[in-house]
Design an enzyme around this catalytic site. Structure first.
Site, PDB file in Angstrom:
ATOM      1  N   ASP A  73      45.078  41.480  39.626  1.00  0.00           N
ATOM      2  CA  ASP A  73      45.041  42.281  38.403  1.00  0.00           C
ATOM      3  C   ASP A  73      45.166  41.414  37.151  1.00  0.00           C
ATOM      4  O   ASP A  73      45.700  40.305  37.193  1.00  0.00           O
ATOM      5  CB  ASP A  73      46.207  43.281  38.389  1.00  0.00           C
ATOM      6  CG  ASP A  73      45.969  44.472  39.302  1.00  0.00           C
ATOM      7  OD1 ASP A  73      44.982  44.459  40.074  1.00  0.00           O
ATOM      8  OD2 ASP A  73      46.778  45.409  39.253  1.00  0.00           O
ATOM      9  N   HIS A 219      48.470  38.690  40.840  1.00  0.00           N
ATOM     10  CA  HIS A 219      47.948  38.611  39.467  1.00  0.00           C
ATOM     11  C   HIS A 219      47.322  37.231  39.232  1.00  0.00           C
ATOM     12  O   HIS A 219      47.964  36.216  39.490  1.00  0.00           O
ATOM     13  CB  HIS A 219      49.065  38.862  38.458  1.00  0.00           C
ATOM     14  CG  HIS A 219      49.603  40.261  38.516  1.00  0.00           C
ATOM     15  ND1 HIS A 219      50.488  40.672  39.481  1.00  0.00           N
ATOM     16  CD2 HIS A 219      49.346  41.348  37.743  1.00  0.00           C
ATOM     17  CE1 HIS A 219      50.770  41.959  39.299  1.00  0.00           C
ATOM     18  NE2 HIS A 219      50.093  42.402  38.253  1.00  0.00           N
TER      19      HIS A 219
HETATM   20 ZN   LIG Z   1      48.053  45.110  35.474  1.00  0.00          ZN
END
Ligand SMILES: [Zn+2]
Length: 260
Positions: A73, A219
């Site tokens: 993400d 991430h």
């Molecule tokens: Zn996010």
């Protein structure tokens, strides 16, 4: 496997890494006092893992029992994403990247490079403001703009959407459906966004969730994380990959995950 999965996730009551934002959400809902917000918010499906994984396995990201989906993400980020692309290339692994429109707009060439390398881009939102704080029209616009940008930049129409902080408001669910985006959250994360995260803590946090059919959240950017936190996810990747291989699990993007 359903019973095992439920047992494994019974204790999973952790919230996303954004407790402050969660508090802000609650404050906004309490302060707004407007029925529209409540309608928009409820029944919001949030990041609380246990019930979601058990009751909504497809939304949680459960897939084929011989596969683990790898998702990232908050990118694409020219500072960090190329390091992930290099490592994934070495491992010969493809992944799904839930991108922010504002990030992709600043690095379109990087977005194209990701797709050329075989990765998927998916919709995370235009920015990271929780969609539960937006009205339905704004939620739809932000998803649409991000979807359209991905299509313009890469020539590929994205298939998946994941709301910031994993808070799938009613407005988000409706907008995603209208835009032909399937909502997908995750079954396991590495808490790789904190200042004290290391490859070891990421691996230890993720390990109990490293199961057949899992969708993993990491991430590739510290855009909403502690500065440099992405290095903890990057450092954990080789061992995550090795453990999947040892367990006879393939690791790849959501398009190969056979979502339930
Ligand atoms: Zn996010």
């Amino acid at each position: 496997m359903g019973a095992d999965w439920a047992r494994a996730h019974r204790d999973d009551t952790r919230f996303d890494g954004t407790r402050l934002r969660g508090t802000a959400v609650a404050a906004a809902l309490a302060g707004a006092g407007a029925g529209a917000w409540v309608v928009h918010a409820a029944p919001a499906v949030t990041t609380y893992g246990a019930a979601r994984n058990r009751l909504l396995p497809g939304l949680a990201g459960r897939g084929r029992c011989d596969h683990v989906a790898l998702t990232f993400d908050d990118g694409p980020d020219p500072t960090s994403t190329p390091a992930f692309l290099d490592l994934l290339g070495e491992l010969d692994v493809r992944a799904t990247f839930f991108v922010l429109g504002e990030m992709l707009a600043r690095a379109p060439e990087l977005g194209r490079t990701m797709v050329e390398a075989g990765h998927e881009l998916a919709v995370h939102g235009w920015d990271h403001r929780p969609m539960i704080l937006r009205g339905p029209a704004s939620t739809h616009r932000h998803l649409r703009q991000t979807r359209d940008l991905i299509r313009e930049v890469t020539g590929v129409v994205p298939r998946w959407a994941r709301p910031p902080n994993g808070i799938a408001s009613t407005g988000f669910m409706f907008a995603a459906r209208r835009l032909h985006l399937r909502p997908v959250l995750w079954t396991g994360w590495g808490k790789d966004w904190t200042a004290d995260a290391t490859p070891r803590t990421v691996l230890d946090t993720l390990a109990p969730r490293l199961r057949p059919g899992a969708t993993l959240l990491l991430h590739d950017s510290d855009h909403t994380s502690a500065p440099g936190a992405w290095r903890s996810a990057l450092g954990a990747l080789p061992e995550i990959y090795a453990r999947c291989v040892d367990a006879g699990l393939k690791i790849g993007p959501l398009s190969e995950h056979g979502l339930l």
